[in-house]
Design an enzyme around this catalytic site. Structure first.
Site, short mmCIF file in Angstrom:
data_model
loop_
_atom_site.label_atom_id
_atom_site.label_comp_id
_atom_site.label_asym_id
_atom_site.label_seq_id
_atom_site.Cartn_x
_atom_site.Cartn_y
_atom_site.Cartn_z
N SER A 498 0.82 -1.21 0.00
CA SER A 498 0.00 0.00 0.00
C SER A 498 0.86 1.26 0.00
O SER A 498 0.34 2.35 -0.20
CB SER A 498 -0.91 0.02 1.23
OG SER A 498 -0.14 0.01 2.43
N HIS A 519 -3.45 -3.79 -5.03
CA HIS A 519 -3.69 -3.21 -3.71
C HIS A 519 -5.14 -3.42 -3.30
O HIS A 519 -6.04 -2.73 -3.78
CB HIS A 519 -3.34 -1.70 -3.72
CG HIS A 519 -3.60 -1.03 -2.41
ND1 HIS A 519 -4.03 0.27 -2.32
CD2 HIS A 519 -3.50 -1.48 -1.14
CE1 HIS A 519 -4.18 0.60 -1.06
NE2 HIS A 519 -3.87 -0.45 -0.32
N GLU A 531 -6.98 -1.65 -6.53
CA GLU A 531 -6.08 -0.87 -7.37
C GLU A 531 -5.06 -1.79 -8.02
O GLU A 531 -4.36 -2.54 -7.33
CB GLU A 531 -5.37 0.21 -6.54
CG GLU A 531 -6.29 1.33 -6.09
CD GLU A 531 -5.58 2.39 -5.26
OE1 GLU A 531 -5.93 3.58 -5.39
OE2 GLU A 531 -4.67 2.02 -4.47
N ASN A 569 -4.93 6.52 -1.63
CA ASN A 569 -4.11 7.01 -0.52
C ASN A 569 -3.40 8.32 -0.87
O ASN A 569 -3.12 9.13 0.01
CB ASN A 569 -3.08 5.95 -0.12
CG ASN A 569 -3.71 4.82 0.67
OD1 ASN A 569 -4.82 4.95 1.17
ND2 ASN A 569 -3.01 3.70 0.77
#
Length: 791
Positions: A498, A519, A531, A569
């Site tokens: 991540s 991810h 992802e 993120n």
């Protein structure tokens, strides 16, 4: 253990039913006991054939055949569509067929059955509704609904009609079934029945807000209407949505048999809307007395407002219509249908419905692989049996993949296996899965540890290996080397990192073209977003295969550029940054959570940090500072370090930004005790005190500042090629952090506000609070040109 599904007890539909097989049917209470047995002996339902008098009624999407006993069979197979829909074709082709069958004296009853596997009628054509809302306006929408209602009334008013439901029966499809006189559902796992229109910001307008309360009663109907509840076949029968369930192989046979018995009078159509016991008196009170009706709907409205924050007009409109119709039991009256049509037209024109319909289209687009030639995947390996690894294994097993799950030692593996078993046990308990299916699914799991001398043999057969090990580059490098030594040359190695660049993970690979990022979001079994991160050297075939695997697992894959934070993120970093600016300014940082939940997020920033772990959130912030520069330069780093030094780690550690109440006492003490409140953790408050810069803000200013940091960074991501399209960004934001679904995502939100207006908002914030709010150049250019993200 080799598990073999037992041979179905019921014979194929083209044969007469055996006496033993017939015991699996639920005999209607008012049907003579021997009717079905007598029909079996006489073999009255053996033949279905085309007869010229009815075959001439057939259309491209609806084939008409005649069965013995005066039963017409209409086979639904909408051309040019993978599923049957209610739209132009439905309204053009089916009404003349029904009219012709009604006029034919040889036809005594009609059975509707689908020729599409796993689908009865999937619902309305959402694209048509969207087009009517955009180009036709309220009058066109209302006319469309009134035409549909008129046809549904014709279905209900004429000869006996039986809905033979196999597969998805949703929205308008469920309303069509409700208009039929008798409903039989296949108990196949693909059969699901419900009215999910509220999820599109709409209401059921094919008679659903009228027929369902009339059938089930107001209180039992509201969960289906307000929550879009969907039921499997046996659950639907328990809820009285259907009259009978049957083995998938016997659906047509059972429908033909019911049609003949209804037609010849040996079986009566069950009476609808007759309630027993206390529920009968409650329904009568709701219909007759204002105080009872007001109480029921006041409670329902309070629950809707608590769950939705008032952001969704559809459930409130549904309550309004059902309440008006409940007075004097006006359900299924002319007034009731008019209220339904008018309410639908109003809702279809709301921005909330536009946002939710765009969400539907976005999800549909993500279910198609944009990359060509993916490799077939039959077995995967998962390294690490922790929460992430076990979750990845579970969603893969559930979709038919064989999974080799490996952990360092038996203790770690046992924890992972227990979590998987517990998850499937919950599904069995809730009747979402049979015990047999659970056992079959568990048979696909191969549990392994480093101590097993034969683990290499199992991993050699893996098409893809997903590593979910500790977030340390050295550990991941060892994984890559070990897997390349064990696996085939074409084996794909997917890293679930991540925070680490995928190119760095692949840097030690002998075959870096086979390394890709996947991810997953936690909890894996609940979060749909995935992802996919190819690094510069990843082959397109590997990317295509990773996307296809994600689709197989039931995920919505978004392909992202290999940059720090990827997409979700990366946008979350500035969001955290602004939250930590404001947390040191406002009097009570719980105001931030209150404001952002009112904005439409499922959870506020302080509670979010506690859920994911304060150290994880702060590490993400630190990881992005070098890459984003001024765009993440607002928070007081010294204050954040003080929070960590004070031992503030998050909810699961028992010490977060918030103090969470313990388990409430049981019995009378628990009933009498006041409800414990979540409060700021005094340890965190004390740690932050030396760094406070007191200021006072209205909730709207807090919402604007925190959301702007996420939205502006999303624009930077699109500008810099981190995501492939605005739709990808919208979907990832909604399914990644819960960006308010009714907005349609950050890019549709900016379209709705107006790009120029949003640039003005960012410019004002930049002038007042600093360059971290400076609008992305892409937004400035779009404002000048007048373009939108979604034309």
């Amino acid at each position: 253990i080799m598990l073999r599904r037992p041979r179905p007890a019921i014979a194929l539909a083209t044969r007469a039913l055996s006496r033993a097989a017939l015991r699996q049917y639920t005999r209607p209470a008012n049907a003579p006991r021997n009717n079905i047995f007598a029909a079996a002996k006489q073999n009255r339902f053996a033949g279905v054939r085309a007869m010229s008098s009815v075959a001439d009624l057939s259309s491209p999407s609806y084939k008409v055949e005649m069965a013995d006993g005066g039963v017409a069979v209409v086979r639904m197979d909408m051309q040019g569509s993978p599923v049957n829909l209610i739209g132009d074709i439905f309204m053009t082709e089916l009404p003349p067929i029904v009219k012709g069958l009604e006029a034919d004296p040889a036809v005594k009853a009609i059975v509707f059955i689908s020729s599409k596997k796993g689908n009865f009628i999937a619902g309305a054509d959402v694209a048509r509704i969207t087009d009517l809302a955009k180009n036709g306006g309220k009058d066109a929408l209302k006319t469309e609904v009134e035409n549909l209602q008129g046809f549904m009334n014709e279905i209900e008013a004429g000869k006996p009609k039986i809905a033979a439901i196999g597969g998805s029966c949703l929205g308008g499809g469920a309303e069509f079934a409700l208009a039929c006189h008798y409903r039989i559902a296949s108990d196949a796992s693909s059969t699901i029945i419900g009215l999910p229109e509220v999820g599109l910001g709409l209401l059921p307008a094919g008679g659903g807000t009228n027929r369902l309360p009339k059938l089930l009663g107001v209180q039992n109907a509201l969960p289906f209407l307000l929550q879009g509840a969907q039921k499997k076949a046996k659950q639907a029968k328990s809820a009285k949505l259907v009259d009978l369930t049957t083995d998938p192989n016997q659906l047509e046979t059972a429908a033909l048999l019911a049609a003949r018995q209804i037609a010849d009078g040996s079986m009566k159509i069950p009476k609808r809307g007759e309630f027993k016991g206390m529920y009968k008196y409650i329904e009568e009170a709701v219909q007759k007395y204002d105080f009872a009706r007001n109480y029921v709907f006041k409670q329902a409205t309070a629950q809707v407002m608590k769950a939705s924050g008032g952001h969704y007009p559809a459930p409130l409109k549904i309550l309004e219509i059902v309440k008006k119709n409940a007075k004097g039991n006006k359900h299924a009256s002319t007034k009731g249908y008019d209220l339904e049509a008018d309410g639908f037209a109003d809702l279809a024109l709301t921005p909330e419905s536009a946002g939710l319909k765009s969400l539907f289209f976005g999800m549909t687009s993500l279910k198609k692989n944009p990359f060509k030639n993916p490799k077939p995947v039959k077995q995967i390996g998962v390294l690490g049996a922790g929460l992430m690894g076990a979750g990845i294994a579970e969603v893969s097993m559930a979709k038919g993949l064989t999974v080799a799950l490996k952990d360092l030692n038996p203790k770690g593996l046992q924890v992972g296996e227990k979590n998987i078993i517990a998850s499937f046990d919950k599904k069995v308990k809730k009747k979402k899965m049979s015990t047999f299916d659970k056992n079959v699914t568990m048979s696909r799991l191969i549990g392994l540890t480093d101590e097993d001398p034969f683990w290499q043999t199992h991993f050699k057969n893996c098409d893809v290996v997903v590593e979910a090990v500790f977030e340390d580059l050295g550990v991941k490098h060892k994984v890559v080397k070990d897997m390349e030594a064990v696996g085939r040359e074409d084996m794909i190695i997917a890293t679930n990192t991540s925070s680490l660049p995928v190119k760095d993970v692949a840097s030690v690979a002998a075959r870096p073209e086979n390394v890709v990022g996947m991810h997953y979001f936690s909890p894996v079994t609940a979060m749909q977003l995935l992802e996919i991160i190819p690094h510069e050297g990843t082959s397109e075939e590997v990317t295509a295969t990773a996307v296809q695997l994600g689709l197989k697992q039931g995920k919505l894959p978004i392909v992202c550029k290999d940059v720090p934070g990827f997409f979700v993120n990366r946008c979350l970093g500035p969001y955290i940054d602004e939250s930590m600016v404001l947390a040191f300014e406002v009097d009570n940082y719980m105001q931030l959570d209150k404001a952002m939940k009112a904005f439409g997020l499922p959870i506020g920033p302080m509670a979010l940090a506690d859920e994911v772990g304060v150290e994880v959130a702060f590490h993400l912030h630190a990881n992005l500072r070098a890459d984003l520069g001024d765009r993440i330069g607002g928070a007081n780093i010294a204050g954040m370090e003080a929070i960590k030094a004070a031992g503030i780690k998050g909810k699961r550690f028992g010490s977060g930004f918030l103090s969470y109440p313990g388990k409430a006492p049981g019995g009378i003490a628990g009933m009498l005790a006041s409800k414990p409140q979540i409060k700021p953790n005094p340890v965190a408050v004390q740690a932050m005190a030396p760094f406070k810069k007191p200021a006072s803000y209205e909730d709207e200013e807090i919402q604007t500042r925190i959301s702007a940091r996420f939205i502006n960074e999303a624009a930077f991501c699109l500008q810099d090629g981190v995501i492939r399209s605005a739709t990808d960004g919208d979907m990832a934001s909604i399914f990644g952090i819960g960006f308010p679904p009714f907005t349609g995502g950050p890019f549709r939100y900016m379209d709705r506000v107006g790009i120029q207006k949003y640039v003005d908002v960012l410019s004002r914030l930049s002038d007042k609070y600093g360059v971290r709010f400076a609008p992305a150049p892409l937004l400035v250019d779009m404002a000048k040109s007048g373009k939108k993200f979604h034309e």
